[in-house]
Motif scaffolding. Structure first.
Motif, PDB file in Angstrom:
ATOM      1  N   LEU A   1       0.829  -1.201   0.000  1.00 50.73           N
ATOM      2  CA  LEU A   1       0.000   0.000   0.000  1.00 50.73           C
ATOM      3  C   LEU A   1       0.868   1.258   0.000  1.00 50.73           C
ATOM      4  O   LEU A   1       0.629   2.187  -0.767  1.00 50.73           O
ATOM      5  N   LEU A   2       1.908   1.268   0.833  1.00 54.88           N
ATOM      6  CA  LEU A   2       2.784   2.437   0.926  1.00 54.88           C
ATOM      7  C   LEU A   2       3.556   2.673  -0.367  1.00 54.88           C
ATOM      8  O   LEU A   2       3.697   3.814  -0.810  1.00 54.88           O
ATOM      9  N   VAL A   3       4.054   1.620  -0.982  1.00 55.66           N
ATOM     10  CA  VAL A   3       4.797   1.770  -2.240  1.00 55.66           C
ATOM     11  C   VAL A   3       3.880   2.290  -3.341  1.00 55.66           C
ATOM     12  O   VAL A   3       4.238   3.208  -4.083  1.00 55.66           O
ATOM     13  N   GLY A   4       2.680   1.730  -3.444  1.00 55.84           N
ATOM     14  CA  GLY A   4       1.735   2.189  -4.461  1.00 55.84           C
ATOM     15  C   GLY A   4       1.343   3.642  -4.268  1.00 55.84           C
ATOM     16  O   GLY A   4       1.291   4.418  -5.225  1.00 55.84           O
TER      17      GLY A   4
ATOM     18  N   ILE B   1       9.596 -12.276  -2.287  1.00 55.08           N
ATOM     19  CA  ILE B   1      10.397 -11.414  -3.155  1.00 55.08           C
ATOM     20  C   ILE B   1      10.439 -10.011  -2.537  1.00 55.08           C
ATOM     21  O   ILE B   1       9.397  -9.463  -2.184  1.00 55.08           O
ATOM     22  N   PRO B   2      11.615  -9.421  -2.425  1.00 54.14           N
ATOM     23  CA  PRO B   2      11.717  -8.062  -1.871  1.00 54.14           C
ATOM     24  C   PRO B   2      10.968  -7.038  -2.738  1.00 54.14           C
ATOM     25  O   PRO B   2      10.778  -7.248  -3.938  1.00 54.14           O
ATOM     26  N   VAL B   3      10.583  -5.936  -2.138  1.00 55.84           N
ATOM     27  CA  VAL B   3       9.777  -4.926  -2.819  1.00 55.84           C
ATOM     28  C   VAL B   3      10.462  -4.428  -4.092  1.00 55.84           C
ATOM     29  O   VAL B   3       9.825  -4.301  -5.148  1.00 55.84           O
ATOM     30  N   ALA B   4      11.755  -4.154  -4.029  1.00 54.92           N
ATOM     31  CA  ALA B   4      12.462  -3.635  -5.214  1.00 54.92           C
ATOM     32  C   ALA B   4      12.391  -4.622  -6.375  1.00 54.92           C
ATOM     33  O   ALA B   4      12.201  -4.226  -7.532  1.00 54.92           O
ATOM     34  N   GLU B   5      12.514  -5.910  -6.093  1.00 54.54           N
ATOM     35  CA  GLU B   5      12.434  -6.921  -7.153  1.00 54.54           C
ATOM     36  C   GLU B   5      11.006  -7.050  -7.675  1.00 54.54           C
ATOM     37  O   GLU B   5      10.786  -7.294  -8.864  1.00 54.54           O
ATOM     38  N   ARG B   6      10.017  -6.865  -6.800  1.00 52.24           N
ATOM     39  CA  ARG B   6       8.618  -6.893  -7.252  1.00 52.24           C
ATOM     40  C   ARG B   6       8.376  -5.766  -8.251  1.00 52.24           C
ATOM     41  O   ARG B   6       7.730  -5.970  -9.285  1.00 52.24           O
ATOM     42  N   VAL B   7       8.900  -4.592  -7.943  1.00 50.60           N
ATOM     43  CA  VAL B   7       8.749  -3.454  -8.855  1.00 50.60           C
ATOM     44  C   VAL B   7       9.423  -3.763 -10.186  1.00 50.60           C
ATOM     45  O   VAL B   7       8.854  -3.521 -11.264  1.00 50.60           O
ATOM     46  N   ARG B   8      10.643  -4.325 -10.154  1.00 52.41           N
ATOM     47  CA  ARG B   8      11.355  -4.673 -11.400  1.00 52.41           C
ATOM     48  C   ARG B   8      10.589  -5.715 -12.212  1.00 52.41           C
ATOM     49  O   ARG B   8      10.508  -5.623 -13.439  1.00 52.41           O
TER      50      ARG B   8
END
Length: 191
Positions: free
Chosen positions: A74-77, A128-135
């Protein structure tokens, strides 16, 4: 004391409502409402859908861990989407004629936020870490944006995102399962 809105002539107020009212950012309020409390139930739905698809079983996690993952998503989005929507909203107020272009841009931002929100469930239970999810989502932006655009359009109908939330999570699980089949299994998360 007069209301600040009373100084706006009706002829200007109606276009203001047309520009500001039905924007995608108004519909986004409906999607995050059940989050992160519904995170554990939706992650259970992801696990069930993955079993149906023949995906490897994911390790179970504790309730606080599942809520924390939902909150991170939620925070990343919101860190991306809310500033972008606020800027587009302000531009539509400053230059009302630009709404012809700004509304589709708002819809794309809403689509990206909705896709991130729902695709994050299957990715997060994989550890999966957040950064990898974004990638991962960025590598497949066409498929992810198409998925999110359908959600954003559905979100223009009141309560539709709330009703579609379980189907959206199942669809995101299917989409990411297909991506994983295409790319090959993802490596185990670093500990």
């Amino acid at each position: 004391m007069a209301s600040p809105w009373s100084s706006i002539p009706v002829s200007r107020g109606v276009p203001l409502l047309i520009i500001a009212g039905p924007s995608p950012h108004c519909t986004l309020r409906k999607l995050p409402a059940p989050q992160p409390i519904s995170g554990p139930a939706l992650e259970g739905l992801v696990r069930k859908k993955e079993r149906e698809l023949g995906a490897p079983a994911r390790p179970e996690s504790s309730l606080p861990t599942e809520i924390w993952r939902s909150l991170q998503s939620l925070l990343v989005g919101y860190a991306f989407g809310l500033p972008a929507l606020a800027l587009l909203f302000l531009l539509s107020l400053i230059v009302p004629a630009a709404s012809v272009v700004l509304f589709p841009l708002k819809l794309l931002v809403a689509a990206t936020m909705a896709a991130w929100d729902l695709c994050d469930y299957p990715l997060s239970i994989r550890g999966i870490p957040v950064a990898e999810r974004v990638r991962t989502l960025r590598r497949h932006k066409g498929a992810v944006l198409g998925f999110g655009l359908g959600l954003a359009l559905a979100g223009l109908i009141p309560m539709m995102l709330f009703l579609l939330l379980p189907a959206g999570v199942a669809g995101a699980t299917r989409l990411l399962h297909e991506i994983e089949l295409y790319e090959g299994p993802s490596p185990p998360p670093a500990v």
